[in-house]
Design a protein around this motif. Structure first.
Motif, PDB file in Angstrom:
ATOM      1  N   SER A 168       0.805  -1.221   0.000  1.00  0.00           N
ATOM      2  CA  SER A 168       0.000   0.000   0.000  1.00  0.00           C
ATOM      3  C   SER A 168       0.838   1.271   0.000  1.00  0.00           C
ATOM      4  O   SER A 168       0.404   2.294  -0.532  1.00  0.00           O
ATOM      5  N   ILE A 169       2.052   1.223   0.576  1.00  0.00           N
ATOM      6  CA  ILE A 169       2.856   2.443   0.589  1.00  0.00           C
ATOM      7  C   ILE A 169       3.298   2.812  -0.823  1.00  0.00           C
ATOM      8  O   ILE A 169       3.412   3.982  -1.177  1.00  0.00           O
ATOM      9  N   LEU A 216      -2.479   5.477   2.361  1.00  0.00           N
ATOM     10  CA  LEU A 216      -1.922   5.735   3.696  1.00  0.00           C
ATOM     11  C   LEU A 216      -2.737   4.989   4.740  1.00  0.00           C
ATOM     12  O   LEU A 216      -2.174   4.349   5.654  1.00  0.00           O
ATOM     13  N   ALA A 217      -4.057   5.050   4.609  1.00  0.00           N
ATOM     14  CA  ALA A 217      -4.916   4.301   5.529  1.00  0.00           C
ATOM     15  C   ALA A 217      -4.651   2.804   5.410  1.00  0.00           C
ATOM     16  O   ALA A 217      -4.649   2.074   6.410  1.00  0.00           O
ATOM     17  N   ALA A 218      -4.410   2.337   4.182  1.00  0.00           N
ATOM     18  CA  ALA A 218      -4.100   0.920   3.985  1.00  0.00           C
ATOM     19  C   ALA A 218      -2.789   0.551   4.675  1.00  0.00           C
ATOM     20  O   ALA A 218      -2.668  -0.532   5.263  1.00  0.00           O
ATOM     21  N   ASP A 219      -1.786   1.448   4.624  1.00  0.00           N
ATOM     22  CA  ASP A 219      -0.540   1.212   5.354  1.00  0.00           C
ATOM     23  C   ASP A 219      -0.802   1.041   6.843  1.00  0.00           C
ATOM     24  O   ASP A 219      -0.267   0.129   7.493  1.00  0.00           O
ATOM     25  N   LEU A 220      -1.610   1.927   7.385  1.00  0.00           N
ATOM     26  CA  LEU A 220      -1.932   1.847   8.811  1.00  0.00           C
ATOM     27  C   LEU A 220      -2.682   0.557   9.126  1.00  0.00           C
ATOM     28  O   LEU A 220      -2.462  -0.063  10.170  1.00  0.00           O
ATOM     29  N   GLY A 221      -3.572   0.138   8.210  1.00  0.00           N
ATOM     30  CA  GLY A 221      -4.274  -1.120   8.403  1.00  0.00           C
ATOM     31  C   GLY A 221      -3.331  -2.309   8.381  1.00  0.00           C
ATOM     32  O   GLY A 221      -3.484  -3.257   9.174  1.00  0.00           O
ATOM     33  N   PHE A 238      -8.100   0.852   4.777  1.00  0.00           N
ATOM     34  CA  PHE A 238      -7.616   0.333   6.063  1.00  0.00           C
ATOM     35  C   PHE A 238      -8.157  -1.086   6.280  1.00  0.00           C
ATOM     36  O   PHE A 238      -7.409  -2.022   6.588  1.00  0.00           O
ATOM     37  N   GLY A 239      -9.469  -1.247   6.107  1.00  0.00           N
ATOM     38  CA  GLY A 239     -10.097  -2.539   6.342  1.00  0.00           C
ATOM     39  C   GLY A 239      -9.602  -3.603   5.387  1.00  0.00           C
ATOM     40  O   GLY A 239      -9.351  -4.747   5.792  1.00  0.00           O
TER      41      GLY A 239
END
Length: 434
Positions: A158-159, A287-292, A350-351
């Motif tokens: 994701s990044i 970015l949200a996907a990275d956090l996920g 993220f999910g």
């Protein structure tokens, strides 16, 4: 000489030991996947201009996307088997060289058909990323660290997509769309050099300490058995645990395909955003996907601590949590503000990565090292069958019906997938598989 003694002899040959080397090797792999996603996502970011420059229709663009997805679908099991047989270093390197060269050739494309051909070969080589992910985790981490390692490894997926919009936009502003493809291909070749120079397996790495080697090998996994391609595929297809992973992957992947290839076009067509605005905000879901990705592995520890889940059940529970977060994609169709729409898409990103990382973790939790890359490749093929079909559906329906029905469907797919996780993977009581 035994494997450990041989490795000790190599380490003692004057090489400096590196503390926590397994995390440095994971970071090197993560960098490669990051570059992988920059090269593949360049197409989606440049889609509005490519449609004008090459006089493409939305349906023709969908065929370009589908060519990549078809190849990615077909070749993931083969790439996984190749990596299982010849090793992660050489197998991943061969594929990376091919995808870098294909990206460079994108700069000379003069029609949508030429782009479709190049995307097919790029998809065939980039298909190595998913199976290589499982192999890297299985080779370098003991079982109790693999969910967390899977989460961090997922960051690369994701990044790269997050960094792609500003990098490709900057290259486009300076050199046009031809230069944007050329730059991303050069980045891939630079990483190939780093991989060849720095990566070794735990068995042969001269900088691995004996204490860390013992930590990595603490599970006493059996020596991997290398099987012919079709025999390996046949054996895996008989295992019901595979379907508990593959079916949720099939239902999850359309969302990631839309994020990677269609969101820029959606923001342009239905939210009225130009290329600059897309570059400024389209990175947010990634970015949200990275956090996920990062949160997913630690979420398993939370389920173990709070609810006493087994390690496998904690991974299943984390994936189900991600499935509920995917409902944000359906909610997104109800809002009018573009920025709120991007925020809800980001929750979906993220999910999705929570689900994706936990499915990879389940592969390394439930299959032996000699099968991990092959199984993850087969899982990836099942996922990309859905992504391929969904892109074709978008291509023939988006101009007529818009994107809303598709986002609503994606919001509920993963909850259906969660049912199969519980049926085929979840343990009914500690130590007893379902």
């Amino acid at each position: 000489m035994s494997l450990v003694n041989h490795s000790k002899a190599v380490t003692q040959a004057g090489k400096r030991a590196v503390k926590n080397l397994r995390w440095w090797m994971l970071a090197l792999f993560l960098l490669g996947v990051t570059v992988n996603y920059i090269t593949r996502n360049a197409l989606g970011i440049l889609a509005p201009e490519l449609k004008n420059s090459l006089h493409m229709t939305t349906e023709q663009y969908s065929w370009i996307v589908a060519a990549f997805q078809l190849a990615y679908t077909i070749f993931q099991p083969f790439c996984g088997w190749l990596i299982d047989v010849i090793g992660l270093k050489l197998g991943f390197l061969i594929c990376a060289v091919i995808w870098a060269l294909m990206c460079l050739l994108h700069a000379g494309a003069g029609s949508w058909i030429q782009l479709a051909v190049l995307r097919f070969f790029m998809g065939a080589s980039e298909a190595a990323a998913t199976p290589a992910n499982a192999k890297a985790i299985g080779d370098w981490f003991p079982k109790n660290e693999r969910p967390v390692a899977a989460g961090w490894a997922g960051v690369g997926f994701s990044i790269g997509a997050m960094l792609a919009p500003p990098i490709i936009y900057a290259a486009h502003a300076s050199f046009g769309w031809h230069g944007a493809f050329f730059l991303s291909g050069c980045l891939a070749l630079l990483w190939v050099g780093l991989w060849w120079w720095l990566y070794q397996s735990p068995a042969t790495h001269p900088n691995l300490t004996e204490s860390e080697r013992a930590f990595i090998l603490q599970d006493n996994d059996p020596v991997p058995v290398r099987q012919p391609f079709w025999r390996s595929m046949k054996n895996i297809s008989k295992d019901r645990r595979f379907y508990g992973i593959a079916i949720p992957a099939f239902l999850a992947e359309p969302a990631w395909g839309v994020l990677s290839f269609w969101v820029p076009l959606y923001l342009a067509n239905e939210r009225g955003m130009d290329l600059k605005q897309i570059a400024l905000f389209a990175w947010m879901p990634f970015l949200a996907a990275d956090l996920g990705s990062i949160a997913s592995g630690y979420l398993t520890h939370l389920y173990i601590r709070l609810f006493g889940c087994t390690r496998i059940n904690s991974v299943v529970a984390s994936s189900i949590t991600g499935a509920f977060l995917m409902l944000s994609l359906a909610l997104m169709t109800l809002v009018q503000t573009p920025w709120l729409a991007i925020l809800l898409i980001s929750v979906g990103g993220f999910g999705h990565q929570v689900i994706s990382c936990m499915l990879s973790a389940l592969v390394v939790e439930t299959f032996d090292k000699g099968q991990m890359a092959t199984v993850n490749g087969m899982r990836g093929s099942c996922a990309w069958v859905a992504s391929f079909a969904f892109s074709l559906i978008i291509g023939v329906t988006a101009d007529t019906f818009g994107f809303k029905p598709l986002f609503i469907a994606m919001g509920f797919f993963d909850l259906i997938g969660a049912i199969f996780l519980v049926m085929f993977i979840a343990q009914r009581r500690a130590g007893v598989p379902a």
